[in-house]
Write an enzyme that holds these catalytic residues in place. Structure first.
Site, PDB file in Angstrom:
ATOM      1  N   ASP A 101      32.650  51.202  39.019  1.00  0.00           N
ATOM      2  CA  ASP A 101      33.070  52.539  39.456  1.00  0.00           C
ATOM      3  C   ASP A 101      34.353  52.518  40.274  1.00  0.00           C
ATOM      4  O   ASP A 101      34.907  53.577  40.569  1.00  0.00           O
ATOM      5  CB  ASP A 101      31.949  53.187  40.286  1.00  0.00           C
ATOM      6  CG  ASP A 101      30.738  53.509  39.438  1.00  0.00           C
ATOM      7  OD1 ASP A 101      30.936  53.987  38.317  1.00  0.00           O
ATOM      8  OD2 ASP A 101      29.601  53.273  39.889  1.00  0.00           O
TER       9      ASP A 101
ATOM     10  N   HIS B  55      27.138  45.234  44.419  1.00  0.00           N
ATOM     11  CA  HIS B  55      26.259  45.454  43.275  1.00  0.00           C
ATOM     12  C   HIS B  55      24.961  44.694  43.500  1.00  0.00           C
ATOM     13  O   HIS B  55      24.978  43.590  44.052  1.00  0.00           O
ATOM     14  CB  HIS B  55      26.923  44.971  41.981  1.00  0.00           C
ATOM     15  CG  HIS B  55      26.278  45.531  40.756  1.00  0.00           C
ATOM     16  ND1 HIS B  55      25.160  44.954  40.191  1.00  0.00           N
ATOM     17  CD2 HIS B  55      26.549  46.634  40.032  1.00  0.00           C
ATOM     18  CE1 HIS B  55      24.804  45.679  39.147  1.00  0.00           C
ATOM     19  NE2 HIS B  55      25.615  46.707  39.024  1.00  0.00           N
TER      20      HIS B  55
END
Ligand code: CMC
Length: 431
Positions: A366, A308
């Site tokens: 996700d 991320h």
């Protein structure tokens, strides 16, 4: 306390400038860099905007090193445990948690804007049955700007509120219509007596020829996933909505641009890509081979659902979803779920690997969400659409915040030009 300032010195000329520091309520300070260009004639250069604050915002705060996510100050863990998606929508849009009458009124407003203009439904027939639903959803939302153009004055707060309610209410209907079109099944109209998520499940899975039982476990699981996806400060799709909206564009068009930005596998499209990756890996024995591929700089393969830009620690949303997977799968009677088990093993092995440890690559939101969507019967191509439904409120909240700010300016980045210097045109016969 004296105002904080940074001094910038051009070492060649010795010229100095003072750069004012701005402080937020929490988080790192930012430098106001206007003087850099005014005094020295240079710009800052930050491809990917990794170190650039593009706006002031009061909506969402992330501390990526500590794995903290706050919406209007409330920790995501508390919202996930105690709140509901409708309440989080109200919170993001209005800044405060609603009291009971306000929540009831807001929920009622959303429930009564769910229908689409019948002409919009005809748009779907223009798509081939195997069109990706994100393409259909983005196109239908963009076309809403044609239905609500003259009635939408972006400077009118009431118009903006109606827009917010309309798009949040209608996006599940738009998504369900895309799903039904893919299946060749008749469209199921929304039911205003149902909750947001129960209505969505009914529009997705009901057929006219038999009754459909809306499983409250499924509706609750969806509500939790929607809370976790509702906003995430200045991510790529939200920044896209802000940039498009900063031109004064119709907000439905700006939201459509956000859907398009979300679709990419580096962003919301990762949830679909994670499931494809897990299926490709197939068995626990194959995991080391795929981890090696993800580390190989000559391969384009990445572990989808890992890493991320902001979180350099666990993504708190991934932790909550992983916990929810156990509960939801058990409630749905799916105690043994090979995809979930494979995902757990992949996480365990990756997190022991120096490559992922050194780069601080952890599972993101996700990584596990697709396990729950699959368990609910939602097809893989619809996963990113689910993300878009939930994120719509975040996009709208940011658009509202930007438009209602009197200091708003068009978003217009600059560049470092590396193309050809000035040269003279040469006729085609002489080239
Ligand atoms: N697998 C393997 N290596 C990775 C991965 C990954 N998933 N993610 C980052 N890296 C490596 C990358 O190769 C680079 O290594 P090096 O320093 O040796 O060149 C280092 O880690 C830093 O990566 P980056 O690409 O500079 O990081 P970024 O902040 O630009 O990208 C990201 C962030 C999320 C796009 C990236 O981690 C990624 O592609 N992850 C996979 C896709 C994904 O799961 N996306 C969903 C993001 S969360 C939800 C959302 O935003 O919608």
């Amino acid at each position: 306390m004296a105002d904080k300032k940074f001094e910038l010195t051009d070492l060649a000329s010795g010229k100095k400038s003072l750069l004012p520091v701005k402080s937020g309520t929490i988080g790192p300070d930012v430098l106001d860099i206007a003087a850099i260009n005014r005094d020295h004639g240079v710009f800052t250069h930050d491809p990917g905007f990794g170190f650039t604050s593009a706006c002031e915002s009061r909506i969402t705060y992330i501390d990526g090193d500590a794995g903290v996510l706050l919406h209007r100050g409330y920790p995501i863990e508390q919202l996930a445990e105690k709140s509901s998606f409708m309440e989080v929508c109200y919170l993001l849009l209005n800044g405060e948690l609603p009291n009971r009458p306000d929540l009831e009124k807001f929920t009622n407003d959303i429930q009564h804007h769910t229908m689409l203009n019948e002409s919009l439904l005809r748009f779907y027939n223009g798509f081939h049955h195997n069109a990706h639903p994100m393409a259909m959803v983005s196109a239908v939302i963009a076309s809403m700007s044609a239905f609500y153009h003259d009635s939408m004055d972006i400077h009118n707060p009431r118009n903006r509120e109606i827009f917010a309610h309309r798009i949040i209410a209608k996006i599940p209907t738009i998504a369900a219509a895309a799903h039904k079109h893919s299946l060749g099944q008749p469209f199921v109209y929304p039911r205003n007596d149902l909750s947001y998520c129960a209505n969505m499940l009914n529009m997705f899975f009901a057929v006219p020829c038999e009754p459909y039982y809306i499983d409250p476990v499924a509706a609750e699981a969806l509500d939790l996933l929607f809370i976790l996806h509702a906003d995430h400060e200045q991510n790529a799709s939200t920044s896209t909505v802000r940039l498009a909206g900063s031109t004064g564009a119709n907000p439905y068009a700006a939201i459509s641009a956000g859907v398009a930005a979300l679709w990419g596998p580096a962003h919301g499209g990762a949830n679909e890509a994670v499931l494809s990756m897990l299926e490709q890996i197939g068995t626990v024995e194959n995991i080391p081979k795929y981890i090696a591929m993800a580390k190989d700089k000559n391969s384009h393969f990445r572990l989808m659902g890992f890493g991320h830009r902001v979180y350099k620690n666990f993504d708190p949303r991934a932790k909550i979803i992983r916990g929810a997977c156990h509960k939801v799968l058990e409630s749905l009677g799916q105690t043994s779920n090979p995809l979930f088990e494979l995902a757990l093993s992949l996480e365990e092995l990756a997190l022991k690997d120096d490559y992922f440890i050194e780069r601080k690559l952890y599972p993101n939101v996700d990584f596990y969400s697709g396990v729950i969507y699959s368990a609910l019967g939602i097809p893989r191509s619809m996963f990113t659409v689910m993300f878009a439904i939930a994120r719509t409120v975040g996009w709208v909240a940011h658009w509202q915040e930007m438009i209602s700010d009197p200091a708003m300016r068009i978003g217009r980045p600059r560049q470092l030009y590396t193309g050809s210097v000035k040269r003279d045109y040469v006729g085609v016969e002489k080239r």
